[in-house]
Motif scaffolding. Structure first.
Motif, mmCIF file in Angstrom:
data_model
loop_
_atom_site.group_PDB
_atom_site.id
_atom_site.type_symbol
_atom_site.label_atom_id
_atom_site.label_comp_id
_atom_site.label_asym_id
_atom_site.label_seq_id
_atom_site.Cartn_x
_atom_site.Cartn_y
_atom_site.Cartn_z
ATOM 1 N N VAL A 27 14.123 62.878 66.422
ATOM 2 C CA VAL A 27 14.729 63.731 65.329
ATOM 3 C C VAL A 27 16.282 63.129 65.182
ATOM 4 C CG1 VAL A 27 14.252 64.859 63.096
ATOM 5 C CG2 VAL A 27 12.102 64.340 64.501
ATOM 6 N N TYR A 30 17.220 60.014 65.349
ATOM 7 C CA TYR A 30 16.295 59.033 64.724
ATOM 8 C C TYR A 30 17.239 58.895 63.432
ATOM 9 C CZ TYR A 30 13.714 57.765 60.365
ATOM 10 O OH TYR A 30 13.115 56.689 59.152
ATOM 11 N N CYS A 33 21.041 57.625 64.085
ATOM 12 C CA CYS A 33 20.782 55.602 64.193
ATOM 13 C C CYS A 33 20.167 54.632 61.889
ATOM 14 C CB CYS A 33 19.823 55.318 64.615
ATOM 15 S SG CYS A 33 19.635 55.546 66.726
ATOM 16 N N THR A 34 19.969 55.902 61.645
ATOM 17 C CA THR A 34 19.500 55.817 60.293
ATOM 18 C C THR A 34 20.948 55.859 59.514
ATOM 19 O OG1 THR A 34 17.872 56.971 60.138
ATOM 20 C CG2 THR A 34 18.800 56.747 58.032
ATOM 21 N N ASN A 64 9.945 62.644 59.030
ATOM 22 C CA ASN A 64 9.675 62.773 60.651
ATOM 23 C C ASN A 64 9.811 63.751 60.890
ATOM 24 O OD1 ASN A 64 10.107 59.505 61.954
ATOM 25 N ND2 ASN A 64 10.948 59.706 59.912
#
Length: 218
Positions: A27, A30, A33-34, A64
């Motif tokens: 997470v 994530y 990266c976002t 998520n």
């Protein structure tokens, strides 16, 4: 006894999260990266766009982060919890755990946004307060929806279908609340919107406490 069992259930969730570190770090990856993709596409946008991108990112981070709160529980484990805990304790423990996780992820997102996309914050303390309010609202909402989806044969798509129509108005209110921290003009009705968000949090908790025992028996 109620508080002791509640704390035990919360501790259980954190211990499981720590043992399955790959999900936690997944997470976090994530989130990173976002924010990096937003930086590559938008650079350092002006304050209103920055604020909008932040809350859009938080919606998907919430899905998520919170989605697995109930969906990761197997049927056999759920039946075991049914024998040792009351449904109200179980749902409150899940909400506390999801809120703590969402606060961590939102603050990580906020730091990354300030580092990569620049910092348009004029009132940082206000923005942090709105982030705490947003983390509580989104985490409580999607935790309750995750409980509903878990009873529908672990259908995660159901949570998104039910959650997005409710989450979009929440995000619009949170975005308007946060604009007061990135501009010199404080919007009229700011406290009214903040109290509305708190009222919605109380309503979600009340609905969960009332309705979850019926889902639990299913």
């Amino acid at each position: 006894m109620f508080v002791t069992q509640l704390l035990t259930l919360i501790k259980k969730d954190f211990l499981l999260e720590w043992r399955q570190k790959h999900t936690l770090f997944g997470v976090m990856l994530y989130v990173g990266c976002t924010v990096f993709v937003l930086y590559m596409m938008a650079g350092q946008p002006e304050s209103r766009i920055w604020n909008a991108l932040f809350w859009i990112a938080q919606l998907f981070v919430t899905v998520n982060t919170v989605a697995k709160s109930f969906l990761q529980e197997g049927e056999a484990r759920t039946r075991y919890y049914f024998t040792i805990a009351a449904p109200v304790q179980y749902i409150i423990a899940k909400m506390v755990y999801s809120l703590a996780m969402m606060l961590v992820m939102m603050f990580i997102s906020l730091v990354l946004f300030n580092v990569m996309l620049g910092s348009p914050l004029i009132r940082p303390a206000m923005y942090v307060g709105v982030c705490c309010l947003g983390a509580s609202s989104l985490s409580l909402l999607f935790t309750f929806l995750s409980a509903i989806a878990a009873q529908a044969r672990q259908n995660a798509a159901l949570m998104a279908i039910l959650g997005f129509p409710i989450a979009i108005p929440l995000l619009m209110i949170l975005s308007n609340l946060a604009l007061g921290a990135v501009s010199n003009v404080l919007q009229e009705g700011w406290w009214g919107m903040a109290l509305m968000m708190l009222g919605m949090d109380v309503l979600i908790i009340a609905l969960s406490v009332i309705l979850f025992p019926f889902l639990w028996k299913e």
